[in-house]
Design an enzyme around this catalytic site. Sequence first.
Site, short mmCIF file in Angstrom:
data_model
loop_
_atom_site.label_atom_id
_atom_site.label_comp_id
_atom_site.label_asym_id
_atom_site.label_seq_id
_atom_site.Cartn_x
_atom_site.Cartn_y
_atom_site.Cartn_z
N GLU A 147 5.03 -6.66 1.20
CA GLU A 147 4.76 -7.15 -0.16
C GLU A 147 4.62 -6.02 -1.16
OE1 GLU A 147 0.98 -8.88 0.59
OE2 GLU A 147 1.81 -10.66 1.49
N PRO A 148 5.63 -5.20 -1.31
CA PRO A 148 5.49 -4.07 -2.23
C PRO A 148 5.53 -4.50 -3.69
CG PRO A 148 7.72 -4.19 -1.42
CD PRO A 148 6.96 -5.27 -0.70
N GLY A 149 4.66 -3.88 -4.49
CA GLY A 149 4.73 -4.06 -5.93
C GLY A 149 5.06 -2.71 -6.53
N CYS B 293 -10.71 0.98 -30.38
CA CYS B 293 -12.07 1.43 -30.61
C CYS B 293 -12.86 1.42 -29.32
CB CYS B 293 -12.71 0.60 -31.71
SG CYS B 293 -11.91 0.95 -33.29
N GLU B 294 -12.47 2.29 -28.45
CA GLU B 294 -13.10 2.58 -27.17
C GLU B 294 -12.63 3.99 -26.84
OE1 GLU B 294 -14.89 0.50 -25.09
OE2 GLU B 294 -14.53 -1.39 -26.15
N GLY C 88 0.83 -1.20 0.00
CA GLY C 88 0.00 0.00 0.00
C GLY C 88 0.86 1.25 0.00
N ARG D 56 -4.50 1.47 -16.85
CA ARG D 56 -4.70 2.15 -15.55
C ARG D 56 -5.44 3.48 -15.66
NH1 ARG D 56 -1.39 3.72 -12.41
NH2 ARG D 56 -2.15 2.87 -10.48
#
Length: 412
Positions: free
Chosen positions: A268-270, A337-338, A227, A307
């Site tokens: 547990e960092p990402g 195509c969005e 976090g 993201r």
Amino acid sequence: MDLIDNRYSIQGVDLEKLTGEFGSPLYVYDAEKIESQFLKLTSAFQGVKMRVKYATKSLSNISILKLLRKMGAELDCVSIQEVELGLKAGFMPNQILYTPNCVSFSEIKEAVAAGVMINLDNISILEQFGNEYHGTVPVCIRLNPHIMAGGNKKISTGHADSKFGISIYQLQHIVRVVNTYGLNVTGLHMHTGSDILDAEVFLRAADILFDAAKQFKTLEFIDFGSGFKVGYKEADIVTDIAELGVKLSAAFKAFCTEYGKELEMWFEPGKYLVSESGYLLTKTNVVKTTPATVFVGVDSGMNHLIRPMMYDAYHEIVNLSNPSGTKRIYTVVGYICETDTFGLDRKLTEVKEGDVIAFKNAGAYSFSMSSNYNSRLRPAEVLIHKGQAQLIRQRETFDDIMRNQIELNFED
Ligand SMILES: *Cc1c(COP(=O)(O)O)cnc(C)c1O
């Protein structure tokens, strides 16, 4: 990313030129940045036994995993496939924590067979685990301390509606299951989500965990999850790791004294380790003026970096081809195509068709969330290590789109 003599570079490697060498779009990672983040984190916690379990899901290229292993990191895996990947990258089973959510019990049994540490977050699974293994296999329990991390429910996992963890209010029930089956609970875990602003939130959640820990006599570690917030915009508030390190280490040592045993502290960092190391480089296909704005349309989209569309994440955007030009306002979009808007009303140095546009903070949850939507190919990945740009994933080809498809013939 440095700006030297009007050119953007990493470790002396010219970024714009990389798209000439490896093509576009291209993911680029800076190994030095990953290492400096790792060192910043590990040096913040003094006088405690600490393990860093890198969150594989944030960026799971095997060369990145091997680089982190070399630095001394271990792994947190959320699927059996990530466990396999970790073992393939050379991690020992006892360095891997498996933290699944809503997976089948047969997958958990596979993880037990692989010899990794199991982290369970559901009472019914804990009971099945007890039935199957009794106290023969150590287990960690994921608790939900109901601490809200930041304001974004999509990335917060500690709130009351969350599917993650066993509620701290069910502690008595957990203890009943543990005692009835004689489970060997060696760890307690929490992960409140990816948007914790300050040390105080962590400390409050830690206090809840310390209190719960008194119910378990066989603990060896407490896992505080992650976090840690990194800066996406210049003005962003980021987690003050040094402050957290001092405060949490002190609280942890006091807890260990009370518990009567020196436990390990796990994280547990990402995002913290890899977000800032990554860049998505794209090429401007079109500059399109409409009555409302000027669009910069690049050769990428939500298929490569989702993201901004999924979490409203802000990724800084830079025109690498025109470092010192006049700034103008653009809306940067993808070719899918969005409505795949990367950034609205961004001040970029004047963009021409063909210019290379970089998206920053594209290390975490970027390539790992990419897809083949619109039957587009995934980009190549390059790692800059010791001043050298090395290919760590080939660009996909049309064969990758066809792989596993079964072509029926309806002609006769
Ligand atoms: C995703 C995840 C992490 C990593 O979160 P970051 O915000 O990237 O640091 C850690 N632990 C668990 C269990 C996760 O699911």
